[in-house]
Write a protein that holds these residues in place. Structure first.
Motif, PDB file in Angstrom:
ATOM      1  N   ALA A  42      51.504  77.731  49.476  1.00  0.00           N
ATOM      2  CA  ALA A  42      52.804  77.143  49.087  1.00  0.00           C
ATOM      3  C   ALA A  42      52.762  76.710  47.622  1.00  0.00           C
ATOM      4  CB  ALA A  42      53.126  75.964  49.997  1.00  0.00           C
ATOM      5  N   TRP A  43      51.633  76.124  47.220  1.00  0.00           N
ATOM      6  CA  TRP A  43      51.496  75.693  45.819  1.00  0.00           C
ATOM      7  C   TRP A  43      51.604  76.894  44.873  1.00  0.00           C
ATOM      8  CZ3 TRP A  43      48.430  76.598  41.574  1.00  0.00           C
ATOM      9  CH2 TRP A  43      48.506  75.659  40.532  1.00  0.00           C
ATOM     10  N   ILE A  81      51.408  69.282  53.100  1.00  0.00           N
ATOM     11  CA  ILE A  81      52.685  69.949  52.803  1.00  0.00           C
ATOM     12  C   ILE A  81      53.828  68.924  52.805  1.00  0.00           C
ATOM     13  CG2 ILE A  81      54.427  71.404  53.983  1.00  0.00           C
ATOM     14  CD1 ILE A  81      52.654  73.014  52.107  1.00  0.00           C
ATOM     15  N   ASN A  82      53.786  67.986  53.745  1.00  0.00           N
ATOM     16  CA  ASN A  82      54.842  66.957  53.770  1.00  0.00           C
ATOM     17  C   ASN A  82      54.801  66.131  52.486  1.00  0.00           C
ATOM     18  OD1 ASN A  82      55.427  67.898  56.299  1.00  0.00           O
ATOM     19  ND2 ASN A  82      54.439  66.221  57.407  1.00  0.00           N
ATOM     20  N   GLY A  83      53.602  65.798  52.032  1.00  0.00           N
ATOM     21  CA  GLY A  83      53.460  65.001  50.807  1.00  0.00           C
ATOM     22  C   GLY A  83      53.877  65.769  49.562  1.00  0.00           C
ATOM     23  N   ILE A  84      53.437  67.006  49.478  1.00  0.00           N
ATOM     24  CA  ILE A  84      53.729  67.809  48.282  1.00  0.00           C
ATOM     25  C   ILE A  84      55.241  68.089  48.200  1.00  0.00           C
ATOM     26  CG2 ILE A  84      53.547  70.239  49.071  1.00  0.00           C
ATOM     27  CD1 ILE A  84      51.478  70.711  46.870  1.00  0.00           C
ATOM     28  N   THR A  85      55.889  68.193  49.361  1.00  0.00           N
ATOM     29  CA  THR A  85      57.349  68.381  49.420  1.00  0.00           C
ATOM     30  C   THR A  85      58.042  67.214  48.720  1.00  0.00           C
ATOM     31  OG1 THR A  85      57.222  69.609  51.498  1.00  0.00           O
ATOM     32  CG2 THR A  85      59.315  68.509  51.025  1.00  0.00           C
ATOM     33  N   LYS A  86      57.578  66.007  49.011  1.00  0.00           N
ATOM     34  CA  LYS A  86      58.208  64.810  48.429  1.00  0.00           C
ATOM     35  C   LYS A  86      57.947  64.737  46.923  1.00  0.00           C
ATOM     36  CE  LYS A  86      57.902  62.529  52.873  1.00  0.00           C
ATOM     37  NZ  LYS A  86      59.292  62.140  53.160  1.00  0.00           N
ATOM     38  N   SER A  87      56.749  65.145  46.494  1.00  0.00           N
ATOM     39  CA  SER A  87      56.449  65.162  45.055  1.00  0.00           C
ATOM     40  C   SER A  87      57.329  66.159  44.318  1.00  0.00           C
ATOM     41  CB  SER A  87      54.980  65.550  44.821  1.00  0.00           C
ATOM     42  OG  SER A  87      54.158  64.477  45.148  1.00  0.00           O
ATOM     43  N   TRP A  88      57.433  67.359  44.881  1.00  0.00           N
ATOM     44  CA  TRP A  88      58.255  68.396  44.230  1.00  0.00           C
ATOM     45  C   TRP A  88      59.725  67.970  44.202  1.00  0.00           C
ATOM     46  CZ3 TRP A  88      55.483  72.761  47.411  1.00  0.00           C
ATOM     47  CH2 TRP A  88      54.333  73.175  46.719  1.00  0.00           C
ATOM     48  N   ALA A  89      60.177  67.320  45.273  1.00  0.00           N
ATOM     49  CA  ALA A  89      61.576  66.868  45.310  1.00  0.00           C
ATOM     50  C   ALA A  89      61.834  65.905  44.147  1.00  0.00           C
ATOM     51  CB  ALA A  89      61.885  66.206  46.646  1.00  0.00           C
ATOM     52  N   LYS A  90      60.875  65.021  43.897  1.00  0.00           N
ATOM     53  CA  LYS A  90      61.040  64.057  42.801  1.00  0.00           C
ATOM     54  C   LYS A  90      60.953  64.740  41.439  1.00  0.00           C
ATOM     55  CE  LYS A  90      59.874  59.950  45.319  1.00  0.00           C
ATOM     56  NZ  LYS A  90      59.026  58.807  45.581  1.00  0.00           N
ATOM     57  N   GLU A  91      60.085  65.741  41.346  1.00  0.00           N
ATOM     58  CA  GLU A  91      59.878  66.415  40.062  1.00  0.00           C
ATOM     59  C   GLU A  91      61.050  67.323  39.686  1.00  0.00           C
ATOM     60  OE1 GLU A  91      55.628  67.403  39.892  1.00  0.00           O
ATOM     61  OE2 GLU A  91      56.188  68.916  38.412  1.00  0.00           O
TER      62      GLU A  91
END
Ligand code: NAP
Length: 246
Positions: free
Chosen positions: A118-119, A162-172
């Motif tokens: 995914a990354w 994946i749940n965590g990275i989703t939230k980071s990308w949403a913020k970015e």
């Protein structure tokens, strides 16, 4: 929902949930890239299914855990259809084993496909999405990433990440009108689950208020909604599709 001028890239779309998502978008008029790793014939069959429904589609072989192959997958998408509007990171594998018996390679492979895959895909797509100031990214997570599961330390770790990275990308990416959400399916009727021992299936069923397995098409409906204008203010969320399991 109308996705006629949208390009949708679905990883791991040769079967199961990815196939259901790819065909659902195809039926709504999208141009669809059907990624697969080894199931060429099945991926071509998904392409035919979409074409017979009046949509446009191509199958592209790529191992998403490989940085260069993921880059080629995004490039091929843009060359074929002129852009990328919706990226769905669906490819996933399991290598279940109790922790005592799990080998280092079982951990590394699952993390490489489910998380690094995914990354890689977002790494190669985000510049273009940021530039075009719109985009929808969805990561297919799992209920077990929220509650844990014995025998799946590797898989659960990948899905919780994946749940965590989703939230980071949403913020970015939010400022550039790109939404990023995860869909966390429960126990869905696909090849991934069909070989589980009956006792394990029965124990899952006992935890599902709707008292049945989910269908891949029910996950696909959620993906259609999240990609649509109707979901324009939803980002950074983990949406459960699990029959009430948690
Ligand atoms: P599946 O039937 O086993 O299909 C997996 C798909 O991923 C196949 O199309 C496969 O392609 C592809 N894939 C595997 N490794 C890949 C790689 N390295 N690069 C590119 N593609 C690769 O699985 P599924 O049940 O549909 O699951 C899809 C997603 O939903 C996964 O992320 C899974 O973790 C998640 N999920 C499933 C369930 C469930 O109950 N089924 C529940 C929660 C979450 P090839 O056929 O070419 O190998």
């Amino acid at each position: 929902m109308d996705f006629k001028d949208k390009t949708v890239l679905v990883t791991g779309a040769s079967r199961g949930i990815g196939k259901a998502i790819a065909t659902a978008f195809g039926q709504q008029g999208a141009s669809v890239v059907v990624n697969y790793q080894s199931s060429k014939d099945q991926a071509e069959a998904v392409v035919e299914l979409i074409k017979s429904a009046g949509g446009k589609a191509i199958a592209v072989k790529a191992d998403v855990s490989n940085y260069q192959e993921a880059e080629m997958l995004v490039k091929t998408t843009v060359e074929a259809f002129g852009g990328l509007d919706v990226l769905i990171n669906n490819s996933g594998i399991t290598k279940d084993q109790l922790m005592m018996r799990m080998q280092e390679d079982d951990f590394d492979k699952v993390i490489a496909v489910n998380l690094k895959g995914a990354w890689n895909m977002v790494k190669h797509s985000c510049r273009m999405m940021l530039k075009q100031k719109h985009g929808r990214i969805m990561n297919i997570s799992s209920v077990v990433g929220l509650i844990g599961n014995p025998g799946q330390a590797n898989y659960v770790a990948s899905k919780a990440a994946i749940n965590g990275i989703t939230k980071s990308w949403a913020k970015e990416f939010g400022k550039k009108n790109i939404t990023v959400n995860a869909i966390a399916p429960g126990f869905i009727d696909t090849e991934m689950t069909e070989n589980l021992p009956q006792a394990v299936k029965d124990s899952y069923l006992g935890q599902i208020p709707l008292n049945r397995l989910g269908q891949a098409s029910e996950v696909a409906e959620t993906a259609l909604f999240l990609a649509s204008e109707k979901a324009s203010y939803i980002t950074g969320q983990v949406i459960s599709v699990n029959g009430g399991m948690i």
